[in-house]
Design a protein around this motif. Structure first.
Motif, PDB file in Angstrom:
ATOM      1  N   ALA A 298       0.585  -1.031   0.282  1.00 13.37           N
ATOM      2  CA  ALA A 298       0.618   0.202  -0.011  1.00 13.37           C
ATOM      3  C   ALA A 298       1.131   1.220  -0.107  1.00 13.37           C
ATOM      4  O   ALA A 298       1.707   1.439   1.012  1.00 13.37           O
ATOM      5  CB  ALA A 298      -0.764  -0.050   1.423  1.00 13.37           C
ATOM      6  N   TYR A 353      -3.731   7.463  -3.410  1.00 11.78           N
ATOM      7  CA  TYR A 353      -2.578   6.563  -2.327  1.00 11.78           C
ATOM      8  C   TYR A 353      -2.965   5.268  -3.356  1.00 11.78           C
ATOM      9  O   TYR A 353      -3.573   5.555  -4.601  1.00 11.78           O
ATOM     10  CB  TYR A 353      -3.288   6.755  -1.396  1.00 11.78           C
ATOM     11  CG  TYR A 353      -5.463   6.424  -1.983  1.00 11.78           C
ATOM     12  CD1 TYR A 353      -6.462   5.575  -2.464  1.00 11.78           C
ATOM     13  CD2 TYR A 353      -5.521   7.132  -1.593  1.00 11.78           C
ATOM     14  CE1 TYR A 353      -7.057   5.333  -2.988  1.00 11.78           C
ATOM     15  CE2 TYR A 353      -7.289   7.715  -1.630  1.00 11.78           C
ATOM     16  CZ  TYR A 353      -7.939   6.270  -2.458  1.00 11.78           C
ATOM     17  OH  TYR A 353      -9.496   6.525  -2.530  1.00 11.78           O
ATOM     18  N   PHE A 355      -2.818   0.345  -4.384  1.00 13.10           N
ATOM     19  CA  PHE A 355      -2.595   0.003  -4.143  1.00 13.10           C
ATOM     20  C   PHE A 355      -1.841  -1.262  -5.163  1.00 13.10           C
ATOM     21  O   PHE A 355      -2.479  -1.375  -6.538  1.00 13.10           O
ATOM     22  CB  PHE A 355      -3.847  -1.360  -4.075  1.00 13.10           C
ATOM     23  CG  PHE A 355      -4.679  -0.702  -2.173  1.00 13.10           C
ATOM     24  CD1 PHE A 355      -4.056  -0.088  -1.437  1.00 13.10           C
ATOM     25  CD2 PHE A 355      -5.760   0.838  -2.328  1.00 13.10           C
ATOM     26  CE1 PHE A 355      -4.662  -0.240   0.180  1.00 13.10           C
ATOM     27  CE2 PHE A 355      -6.168   1.739  -1.809  1.00 13.10           C
ATOM     28  CZ  PHE A 355      -5.917   1.485   0.345  1.00 13.10           C
TER      29      PHE A 355
END
Length: 512
Positions: A298, A353, A355
């Motif tokens: 992450a 952000y 992932f």
């Protein structure tokens, strides 16, 4: 472990989020279709021959002798390394290949993609580079480390300088432009230059200009390992740069990379606010782990005063002389710039952000990732007159108030997935999909729009690629592949020539 990060540099590619140029009228006709068919047939035939040879060798050849444990060019702990990657490429809709842009061609469809282009392109699977890196034992398992690395374009012999490709197109109409794309490979002597300390148990801490945490993630979790010819997130630095390609590498930064027990890994990076430029200040962090073939991480990044660079319009070139009047009023200041070194910029505060993950089954590897990027008006607006690399930013966007670029925040979602199939030890086949999805962030008549009337309307971009990589030896391989790209709605605003492109590339790569 982290010392391996220093010994074997991560292969991150470099291309900006492309907003390039245009060309002569689109060529059509039976004769050109026949040429494209013959070209495609030749490239496909070459791949089939290589595959046949590989199978024959795999079935009948004697066992290959073991490779020496270390055949690197190392002397007293200092290693010379490099990559030379060059190929022949055809774009159904492109612009003339640049001598300076790090990838030569834009690879995916751009505003200036107005006719078929065939030529020699650099850095298709990997950025062509030459570098020095060192590892000097100090005490226990601690070592002093450094890296100096330069990107170059083998088809022209020039140092990679994306901003020069932009400046060369200042004032040109889209129909007359050559390939020009923003990138953090902007003519620096060293694209990376850092030094620090490394421990096999505690990790590596380094100081200088270096790849970002997000760039490391893209290089690991892209099924094409950030290839420029076959990957949207390789050709465009938007994903690895947390919104803008200039931040794919950060000046004046401190970075930590650690791996713990072969299970958990942590990276963190901070850019000091020493000067305006590619970023006023920035920090990035990632955390993840590995277990039974599965690896996942992450990521979070915050970049203040991120800068996206573009060529000047014809009107801006005309107005350049007014930015520094002669004589200059007493006590006054001005922006001294010429069309050869002046550029325009869009400034924003970016937050992202992500992932990313992969699952390794040995002969099959599955990859996937998602990133959410938010662009906002900067807390500290930048005035024109600052430098990015050796170029002067003569014009900037409106960064505050009701007419600012990001009165409403822009969001860009990036997603991808793919598979890498090792047919035999020498041959990998790769299939991948990449996508962009932008929200509608305009105001007034453009509020909530979902057409191509404005770049602030919602829109999408889709990219699909298939490629093969055959390793003739440890250091020499050949590759062939095809990549389709297409834009729609807001992401197709200003694309008056074409909204799709098919890029076919055949090339070779030598690593030392």
């Amino acid at each position: 472990m982290l010392s391996s990060l220093i010994k074997h540099p991560v292969d991150t590619q470099e291309r900006g989020h492309l907003n390039v140029s245009r060309h002569a009228p689109l060529v059509r006709g039976q004769r050109y279709r026949r040429v494209n068919i013959l070209t495609g047939g030749f490239l496909l035939g070459t791949l089939l021959v290589a595959t046949g040879i590989a199978r024959a060798q795999n079935a009948t050849a004697p066992a290959v002798p073991a490779i020496p444990a270390d055949d690197s060019l190392t002397w007293h702990g200092i290693t010379l390394y490099g990559i030379v990657d060059v190929g022949v490429q055809n774009q159904t809709h492109g612009a003339p290949i640049s001598d300076y842009f790090v990838g030569g061609s834009a690879e995916v469809v751009q505003k200036d993609s107005n006719h078929s282009v065939t030529g020699v392109t650099p850095s298709n699977m990997s950025n062509s580079r030459v570098g020095l890196q060192g590892n000097e034992p100090i005490i226990g398992d601690w070592s002093g480390v450094f890296k100096l690395e330069t990107f170059f374009n083998p088809q022209s012999g020039q140092i990679s300088d994306a901003l020069k490709s932009l400046a060369q197109n200042n004032g040109r109409s889209l129909a007359t432009q050559t390939t020009n794309v923003d990138s953090s490979a902007s003519g620096q002597t060293f694209i990376q230059s850092f030094a620090g300390f490394s421990s096999k148990t505690l990790g590596t801490i380094s100081f200088g200009r270096q790849n970002t945490v997000l760039a490391d993630g893209v290089a690991k979790y892209d099924p094409n390992y950030a290839s420029q010819a076959f990957s949207l997130i390789g050709i465009s630095g938007t994903t690895a740069g947390g919104g803008d390609t200039q931040n794919r590498r950060l000046d004046s930064s401190v970075k930590y990379v650690g791996s713990f027990g072969g299970v958990a890994h942590l990276e963190a990076q901070y850019k000091f606010n020493q000067a305006n430029g590619s970023a006023n200040s920035a920090y990035e962090v990632s955390f993840g782990g590995e277990y039974a073939g599965l690896s996942a991480d992450a990521f979070y990044a915050k970049i203040k005063d991120a800068v996206a660079v573009a060529a000047l319009s014809a009107a801006q070139v005309t107005d350049l002389s007014t930015l520094c009047p002669n004589p200059l009023p007493t006590g006054g200041s001005c922006i001294a710039a010429s069309p050869s070194n002046a550029l325009a910029a869009t400034v924003s505060d970016n937050t992202s952000y992500a992932f990313m993950g992969l699952y390794n089954m040995g002969f099959l590897k599955f990859f996937g990732g998602y990133e959410h990027i938010q662009y906002a008006d900067p807390d500290t607006p930048l005035s024109a007159g600052f430098n990015v690399a050796a170029y002067t930013i003569a014009y900037v966007n409106v960064q505050s108030g009701p007419k600012s670029t990001y009165v409403n925040d822009k969001t860009l979602q990036v997603f991808w997935g793919g598979v890498r199939y090792t047919v035999i030890p020498e041959l990998d086949l790769v299939g991948a999909y990449y996508g962009y999805k932008q929200n509608a962030y305009g105001t007034g008549a453009n509020a909530g729009c979902s057409t191509n009337k404005s770049g602030t309307c919602s829109g999408t971009e889709d990219v699909i690629s298939f490629d093969a990589d055959y390793r003739f030896t440890k250091r020499f391989d050949g590759f062939f592949g095809v990549m389709y790209s297409g834009v729609k709605d807001g992401l197709a605003a200003g694309f008056n020539f074409n909204t799709t492109d098919i890029t076919t590339t055949l090339g070779v790569r030598f690593k030392f």
